[in-house]
Design a protein around this motif. Structure first.
Motif, PDB file in Angstrom:
ATOM      1  N   ARG A  39      45.925  81.128-115.436  1.00 47.61           N
ATOM      2  CA  ARG A  39      46.373  79.755-115.257  1.00 47.61           C
ATOM      3  C   ARG A  39      46.011  79.324-113.841  1.00 47.61           C
ATOM      4  N   GLU A  40      45.944  78.042-113.598  1.00 48.29           N
ATOM      5  CA  GLU A  40      45.499  77.563-112.289  1.00 48.29           C
ATOM      6  C   GLU A  40      46.451  77.934-111.153  1.00 48.29           C
ATOM      7  N   ASN A  41      47.722  78.167-111.481  1.00 46.01           N
ATOM      8  CA  ASN A  41      48.678  78.486-110.413  1.00 46.01           C
ATOM      9  C   ASN A  41      48.749  79.985-110.126  1.00 46.01           C
ATOM     10  N   GLY A  42      47.898  80.772-110.781  1.00 45.93           N
ATOM     11  CA  GLY A  42      47.850  82.203-110.504  1.00 45.93           C
ATOM     12  C   GLY A  42      48.609  83.066-111.499  1.00 45.93           C
ATOM     13  N   THR A  43      49.439  82.450-112.343  1.00 45.55           N
ATOM     14  CA  THR A  43      50.106  83.248-113.372  1.00 45.55           C
ATOM     15  C   THR A  43      49.132  83.486-114.532  1.00 45.55           C
ATOM     16  N   ILE A  44      49.538  84.369-115.440  1.00 46.35           N
ATOM     17  CA  ILE A  44      48.622  84.712-116.530  1.00 46.35           C
ATOM     18  C   ILE A  44      49.250  84.385-117.876  1.00 46.35           C
TER      19      ILE A  44
ATOM     20  N   LEU B 274      45.400  81.553 -98.380  1.00 46.85           N
ATOM     21  CA  LEU B 274      45.602  82.895 -98.915  1.00 46.85           C
ATOM     22  C   LEU B 274      44.327  83.332 -99.634  1.00 46.85           C
TER      23      LEU B 274
ATOM     24  N   TYR C 199      46.384  90.963 -98.907  1.00 40.26           N
ATOM     25  CA  TYR C 199      47.179  90.178 -97.974  1.00 40.26           C
ATOM     26  C   TYR C 199      48.673  90.462 -98.084  1.00 40.26           C
TER      27      TYR C 199
ATOM     28  N   ARG D 184      41.397  77.580-109.478  1.00 40.36           N
ATOM     29  CA  ARG D 184      42.722  78.037-109.029  1.00 40.36           C
ATOM     30  C   ARG D 184      43.208  77.133-107.907  1.00 40.36           C
TER      31      ARG D 184
ATOM     32  N   VAL E  30      43.067  84.431-102.270  1.00 36.02           N
ATOM     33  CA  VAL E  30      43.414  84.744-103.660  1.00 36.02           C
ATOM     34  C   VAL E  30      42.161  84.973-104.498  1.00 36.02           C
TER      35      VAL E  30
ATOM     36  N   SER F  37      53.648  80.500 -99.276  1.00 38.25           N
ATOM     37  CA  SER F  37      53.952  79.403-100.186  1.00 38.25           C
ATOM     38  C   SER F  37      54.982  79.853-101.201  1.00 38.25           C
ATOM     39  N   ALA F  38      56.088  79.086-101.301  1.00 35.41           N
ATOM     40  CA  ALA F  38      57.190  79.521-102.160  1.00 35.41           C
ATOM     41  C   ALA F  38      57.177  78.851-103.522  1.00 35.41           C
ATOM     42  N   ASN F  39      56.292  77.883-103.724  1.00 35.06           N
ATOM     43  CA  ASN F  39      56.277  77.148-104.979  1.00 35.06           C
ATOM     44  C   ASN F  39      55.176  77.704-105.856  1.00 35.06           C
ATOM     45  N   ILE F  40      55.555  78.426-106.908  1.00 33.04           N
ATOM     46  CA  ILE F  40      54.543  79.052-107.762  1.00 33.04           C
ATOM     47  C   ILE F  40      54.080  78.083-108.829  1.00 33.04           C
TER      48      ILE F  40
ATOM     49  N   THR G  55      51.196  87.718-110.614  1.00 33.54           N
ATOM     50  CA  THR G  55      50.037  86.834-110.554  1.00 33.54           C
ATOM     51  C   THR G  55      48.776  87.652-110.309  1.00 33.54           C
ATOM     52  N   TYR G  56      47.637  87.029-110.485  1.00 31.19           N
ATOM     53  CA  TYR G  56      46.392  87.753-110.238  1.00 31.19           C
ATOM     54  C   TYR G  56      45.810  87.355-108.895  1.00 31.19           C
TER      55      TYR G  56
ATOM     56  N   SER H 103      55.562  85.701-113.519  1.00 29.65           N
ATOM     57  CA  SER H 103      56.202  84.912-114.568  1.00 29.65           C
ATOM     58  C   SER H 103      56.804  85.882-115.579  1.00 29.65           C
TER      59      SER H 103
ATOM     60  N   ALA I   3      57.942  83.163-106.675  1.00 30.33           N
ATOM     61  CA  ALA I   3      56.971  83.681-105.712  1.00 30.33           C
ATOM     62  C   ALA I   3      57.463  85.067-105.256  1.00 30.33           C
TER      63      ALA I   3
END
Lengths: 326, 239
Positions: free
Chosen positions: A83-88, A237, B73, A247, A239, A254-257, B238-239, B117, B203
């Motif tokens: 997913r664009e926010n880094g989750t899968i 970051l 990181y 992404r 990533v 950053s605290a907002n996932i 996350t990846y 998640s 996070a």
């Protein structure tokens, strides 16, 4: 006698403080314990592999049971979509994404010399495992993204109305088999509000990877004021961005996932600002640069000051008029 | 003396286990804590990220391969950990038009990944294995809720099985579907090939908690029997 009773009281006070300190420290540092809890973990959370055939290697991982009860875990391999926010998003069991539909036959989890498809952990036990990957010489170039899941298997209570909980944790594996093609992509989004009255200023940054392999970006955001002075410098970051995907890029911390932003935490802002985003898609590039401008005017602060001045002037004028009137 | 004995006993009971690293030969034996330290710091224009510890993280390389374990990181080697407070959520005796609520706490400690998640699903609806009788998934008061869409469920004459997510304390890690206190969703049903749904995200952090409330309500016509199923929670970094 009087001194004796003071001594005794003081002794009792010291003993009470000592016991209270012990009890307080126990309550502060204990972990919550639940009846029949399921609690386990895995390390590392991600394994990134770049390999050119032929290649054979193992990499360590571990799984640990944190509960007071034995846990039985099944080991599953599930491919995922990013997913664009880094989750899968895990794909259903049995789905294999990628060129080689037999790729999972070349990947095993070992304990010692035994291939595992399930594992039992005693209370509080940790087991060190190895992930083995064997890429034969004729393996075609491709990327594979899958999770190694450790999923609990618990029997149900049977003779009552109930819902049994099953838990799972995963290690994500990014496997890139070369030789790799060229690295391609672009900055697909770089924006900020065109007008702000105060900080922090949120920047939305999205990078697209149009390569046939995953990349790990590097970048930073430099902000200059209207005099050309650097007033902000934020590292992005580094990533991962999977092949043919985008992404949202966060900054460190950053605290907002759900919708990550890069925040410039400067509070007091005035005038025109220029923000330059520099992103490198790999250590060998390509490098992309994009600029945006925004304007800041502390309108709320100015209005507040004007209002206060107005009140002062009004009060002064009234006082003056009263004085003249009397 | 009694106080001292009691305090010592408490310390012995609650003291953690310490592991030691041991070096020895015929002449000596040295025991010390895990060797997990380096000295010095990186200088120059490039930032050098130094990571040491057990079981990764790190960069391993050999002929034709490079492997990085963990995020470059994030230096932590603390496991990605997930907990469910109750393995078995017992619903008790179900009586018609009398909704039953049960809760479970999900806890994530994620100090080695940038985020995570948690998804939720069920293997099938609440079912009596012997007879095949089911308590169906709720469709909520309006008849519109599903595994993807929440809706209010407050009526005691609306039946079925569903769940919601609430914050425990501090930050709310539940997905925004449950911002209304009366909203419920169906569990994604794997027997119908429905995809597991995200219920919690966050996070990096320690002891991030969310409360899952299970709700079940049956009509007078519900077949007797012991209804069971398995609710699965999968936590992925996350990846």
């Amino acid at each position: 006698m009087k001194n004796f009773s003071h001594k005794r009281i003081w002794k009792l006070v010291k003993q009470s403080i000592f016991v209270s300190a012990i009890v307080l420290s126990i309550f502060l540092f204990r972990e919550n314990a639940y009846a029949q809890e399921l609690s386990f973990g895995v390390y590392p959370p991600i394994i990134q592999v770049n390999a050119n055939p032929p290649a054979s290697f193992t990499t360590p991982m571990s799984v640990q049971n944190f509960s007071d009860k034995e846990v039985n875990l099944a080991i599953e391999y599930r491919f995922f979509k990013p997913r664009e926010n880094g989750t899968i998003e895990l794909l259903p069991k049995g789905i294999v994404e990628g060129e080689d539909k037999d790729i999972l036959k070349k990947i095993q989890v070992f304990q010692g010399s035994s291939v595992l498809n399930k594992i039992t952990l005693a209370p509080k036990q940790k087991k060190d495992l190895n992930l083995h990957v064997g890429i034969p010489e004729n393996e075609p170039p491709a990327d594979y993204y899958f999770s190694i899941l450790f999923v609990s298997t618990q029997p149900g209570p049977g003779n009552e109305n109930s819902s049994v909980s099953s838990g799972g944790v995963s290690t994500n594996v990014l496997l890139s088999i070369g030789p790799k093609g060229s690295t391609k992509g672009n900055i697909s989004q770089f924006s900020a509000p065109p007008f702000v009255s105060h900080g922090p200023v949120p920047f939305s940054i999205k990078v697209a990877n149009k390569s046939d392999h995953f990349i790990s970006i590097k970048g930073n955001l430099v902000i200059r004021n209207m005099f050309g002075d650097v007033v902000g410098n934020i590292d992005l970051l580094p990533v991962n961005i999977l092949e043919n995907s985008q992404r949202i890029i966060p900054a460190s911390g950053s605290a907002n996932i759900t919708n990550p932003k890069v925040l410039w935490n400067e509070k007091l802002l005035l005038g025109f600002y220029k923000a330059r985003l520099t992103v490198s898609l790999s250590e060998e590039g390509p490098v992309f640069i994009k600029d945006i401008n925004f304007f800041a005017f502390p309108i709320e602060a100015i209005l507040g000051i004007l209002l206060s001045l107005g009140i002062v002037v009004f009060a002064w004028q009234r006082a003056k008029n009263k004085q003249f009137g009397s | 003396m009694k106080i001292f004995t009691l305090a010592s006993l408490l310390i012995l009971i609650f003291a953690g286990v310490a592991h030691a690293q041991t070096m020895s030969n015929d002449a000596y034996k040295i025991r010390m804590g895990n060797l997990n330290s380096v000295s010095g710091k990186s200088t120059g224009d490039q930032k050098l990220n130094i990571t040491v510890g057990q079981t990764g993280p790190g960069l391993y390389s050999g002929p034709n391969y490079k492997v990085r374990a963990g995020f470059q990181y994030i230096s932590s080697i603390i496991p990605f950990r997930f907990s469910v407070s109750d393995i078995a959520v017992t619903l008790g005796t179900l009586t018609p038009n009398n909704p039953i609520f049960r809760t479970a706490i999900l806890t994530i400690s994620n100090q080695s990944a940038g985020g995570y998640s948690v998804t939720i699903s069920q293997n099938h609806q609440l079912l009596v294995p012997a007879s095949g009788a089911i308590i169906p998934d709720t469709t909520c008061d309006s008849g519109t809720c599903s595994q993807t869409s929440p809706a209010a469920w407050t009526s005691s004459v609306v039946y079925g099985w569903g769940y919601r997510c609430d914050l425990v304390s501090g930050s709310n890690y539940c997905v925004s579907d449950f911002s209304n206190a009366n909203y419920y969703k169906q569990f994604a049903d794997l027997s119908k090939s429905e995809s597991a749904q995200t219920v919690m995200t966050g996070a990096t952090g320690r002891n991030q908690q969310a409360q899952i409330t299970y709700k079940v309500n049956i009509p007078a016509s519900q077949f007797a029997g012991f209804y069971t199923n398995v609710v699965s929670y999968i936590a992925t970094p996350t990846y």
